[in-house]
Scaffold this active site. Structure first.
Site, PDB file in Angstrom:
ATOM      1  N   ARG A  87       8.390  -1.387  -1.261  1.00 34.76           N
ATOM      2  CA  ARG A  87       7.992  -2.644  -1.401  1.00 34.76           C
ATOM      3  C   ARG A  87       7.390  -3.307  -2.643  1.00 34.76           C
ATOM      4  O   ARG A  87       6.401  -2.659  -3.369  1.00 34.76           O
ATOM      5  CB  ARG A  87       6.603  -2.745  -0.412  1.00 34.76           C
ATOM      6  CG  ARG A  87       6.797  -4.257   0.047  1.00 34.76           C
ATOM      7  CD  ARG A  87       5.461  -4.355   1.122  1.00 34.76           C
ATOM      8  NE  ARG A  87       5.442  -5.453   1.974  1.00 34.76           N
ATOM      9  CZ  ARG A  87       4.373  -6.113   2.481  1.00 34.76           C
ATOM     10  NH1 ARG A  87       3.473  -5.366   2.217  1.00 34.76           N
ATOM     11  NH2 ARG A  87       4.436  -7.328   3.060  1.00 34.76           N
ATOM     12  N   ASP A 119       4.351  -7.065  12.658  1.00 37.86           N
ATOM     13  CA  ASP A 119       3.160  -7.086  11.774  1.00 37.86           C
ATOM     14  C   ASP A 119       1.818  -6.777  12.099  1.00 37.86           C
ATOM     15  O   ASP A 119       1.104  -7.337  11.456  1.00 37.86           O
ATOM     16  CB  ASP A 119       3.232  -8.486  11.226  1.00 37.86           C
ATOM     17  CG  ASP A 119       2.561  -8.776   9.807  1.00 37.86           C
ATOM     18  OD1 ASP A 119       2.820  -7.717   8.970  1.00 37.86           O
ATOM     19  OD2 ASP A 119       1.883  -9.790   9.639  1.00 37.86           O
TER      20      ASP A 119
HETATM   21  O1  LIG Z   1       1.519  -8.112   6.576  1.00 40.32           O
HETATM   22  C1  LIG Z   1       2.318  -8.781   6.063  1.00 40.32           C
HETATM   23  O2  LIG Z   1       3.314  -8.483   5.720  1.00 40.32           O
HETATM   24  C2  LIG Z   1       1.691  -9.822   5.111  1.00 40.32           C
HETATM   25  C3  LIG Z   1       0.436  -9.799   4.448  1.00 40.32           C
HETATM   26  C4  LIG Z   1      -0.237  -8.642   3.977  1.00 40.32           C
HETATM   27  C5  LIG Z   1       0.401  -7.676   3.124  1.00 40.32           C
HETATM   28  O3  LIG Z   1       1.835  -7.879   2.918  1.00 40.32           O
HETATM   29  C6  LIG Z   1      -0.103  -7.039   2.547  1.00 40.32           C
HETATM   30  O4  LIG Z   1      -1.333  -6.803   2.429  1.00 40.32           O
HETATM   31  O5  LIG Z   1       0.553  -6.053   1.754  1.00 40.32           O
HETATM   32  C7  LIG Z   1       0.102 -11.394   4.148  1.00 40.32           C
HETATM   33  O6  LIG Z   1       0.692 -12.192   4.004  1.00 40.32           O
HETATM   34  O7  LIG Z   1      -1.505 -11.115   3.869  1.00 40.32           O
END
Ligand SMILES: O=C(O)/C=C(\CC(=O)C(=O)O)C(=O)O
Length: 313
Positions: free
Chosen positions: A130, A263
């Site tokens: 990611r 999510d």
């Molecule tokens: O859970 C998700 O996809 C989105 C998140 C958190 C995230 O991506 C992370 O902390 O890596 C967000 O928008 O805060």
């Protein structure tokens, strides 16, 4: 019920815990459905949160994730590394190895990761990395480092998951379109749903997918994108109406390249914490036929994450 954060960590002020006791969905998920975007957090006493994190969540263990999977009617999970664990993927890998081959993972790595570590992750069920470009969540990583990582994971058959906000797509376009793998966009590139679905900003996202057949999208997180709800709480049957046209457009235009996920445990929500059962009931609003639902929930995620089961069948 308040959820703990163990290991001496303190939750970010205002943190909303995941919703205990979600309703049973009325929408019956097709057999072999995959929750293709969810996280595990800690528990902090076993898997400490990363020093460089921008938030401290409540714990959300693999046991709790798998209990939710069973309650909602999913067969499998794709667990995505969240930024509160930085590039320390131990909580995620522990969840994969205790999943009975019912979970795959998407990790975060640095360029210092060794080939042996990548191989071990592959063996555990990791199928992607990611790259996060949401500025409130991560410090900047140079693009040459990310491109180097992409080139190293490509031969493993892994893909790249990208997380960004719609306004940043023009600036990131050249980098994204140069990636050598399948590319999966989190939450439709976070469109501003106060703008028209047929306006220039979302048109650019649709163009990104149309011109690049290697690009997929998760049509997830209406609870994050919605501006006027109503929230998926207290039995609400028609939540997040403002997100529906955006998600439907992506599902109907690219039915073979969309994924859906809860999510859970929903990090960083400010206004409310959704009932995950009602979130599942949102799916038929955006994938309106059984065929679209099967592609979104079964065909597409299994093709991407469990291809060996399809080839072997
Ligand atoms: O859970 C998700 O996809 C989105 C998140 C958190 C995230 O991506 C992370 O902390 O890596 C967000 O928008 O805060």
């Amino acid at each position: 019920m308040s959820q703990p954060t163990s290991g001496g960590f303190e939750k970010t002020p205002g943190w909303l815990d995941w919703y205990a006791g979600p309703s049973k969905p009325k929408f019956q998920l097709p057999a072999n459905s995959v929750d293709a975007h969810c996280h595990v957090f800690g528990p902090g006493d076993r898997f400490p949160y990363a020093p460089e994190r921008k938030y401290t969540p409540c714990d959300a263990s693999r046991e709790q994730l798998f209990a939710l999977r069973n309650h909602l009617g999913f067969a499998k999970n794709v667990i995505v590394q969240a930024t509160c664990h930085g590039a320390d993927n131990r909580a995620l890998l522990d969840a994969l190895t205790h999943s009975g081959n019912r979970a795959r993972g998407v990790v975060t790595v640095k360029r210092s990761v060794s080939d042996e570590e990548l191989q071990a992750m592959h063996h555990a069920g990791v199928r992607g990395v990611r790259f996060n470009f949401v500025k409130r969540l991560v410090d900047f990583t140079p693009k040459d480092e990310l491109m180097e990582i992409a080139a190293r994971i490509a031969p493993l058959g892994w893909h790249v998951v990208i997380y960004f906000e719609a306004v940043d797509l023009p600036e990131l376009w050249d980098f994204f379109t140069a990636l050598p793998t399948t590319v999966v966009v989190d939450h439709m590139g976070r469109p501003d749903v106060s703008k028209p679905v047929d306006g220039p900003e979302f048109a650019l996202f649709l163009k990104f997918m149309r011109e690049h057949p290697n690009v997929w999208s998760k049509v997830s997180c209406p609870e994050r994108l919605s501006l006027d709800g109503p929230p998926a709480l207290d039995g609400e049957r028609a939540p997040y109406r403002d997100v529906v046209p955006f998600a439907r457009k992506v599902v109907e235009t690219f039915p073979d390249r969309v994924l859906w996920g809860t999510d859970w445990p929903h990090p960083n929500l400010k206004g409310h914490m959704p009932d995950d059962g009602l979130l599942v009931d949102f799916i038929p609003h955006i994938a309106v036929t059984p065929e679209l639902q099967r592609k979104l929930l079964v065909g597409n995620p299994n093709r991407l994450y469990w291809p060996e089961e399809i080839e072997g069948s």
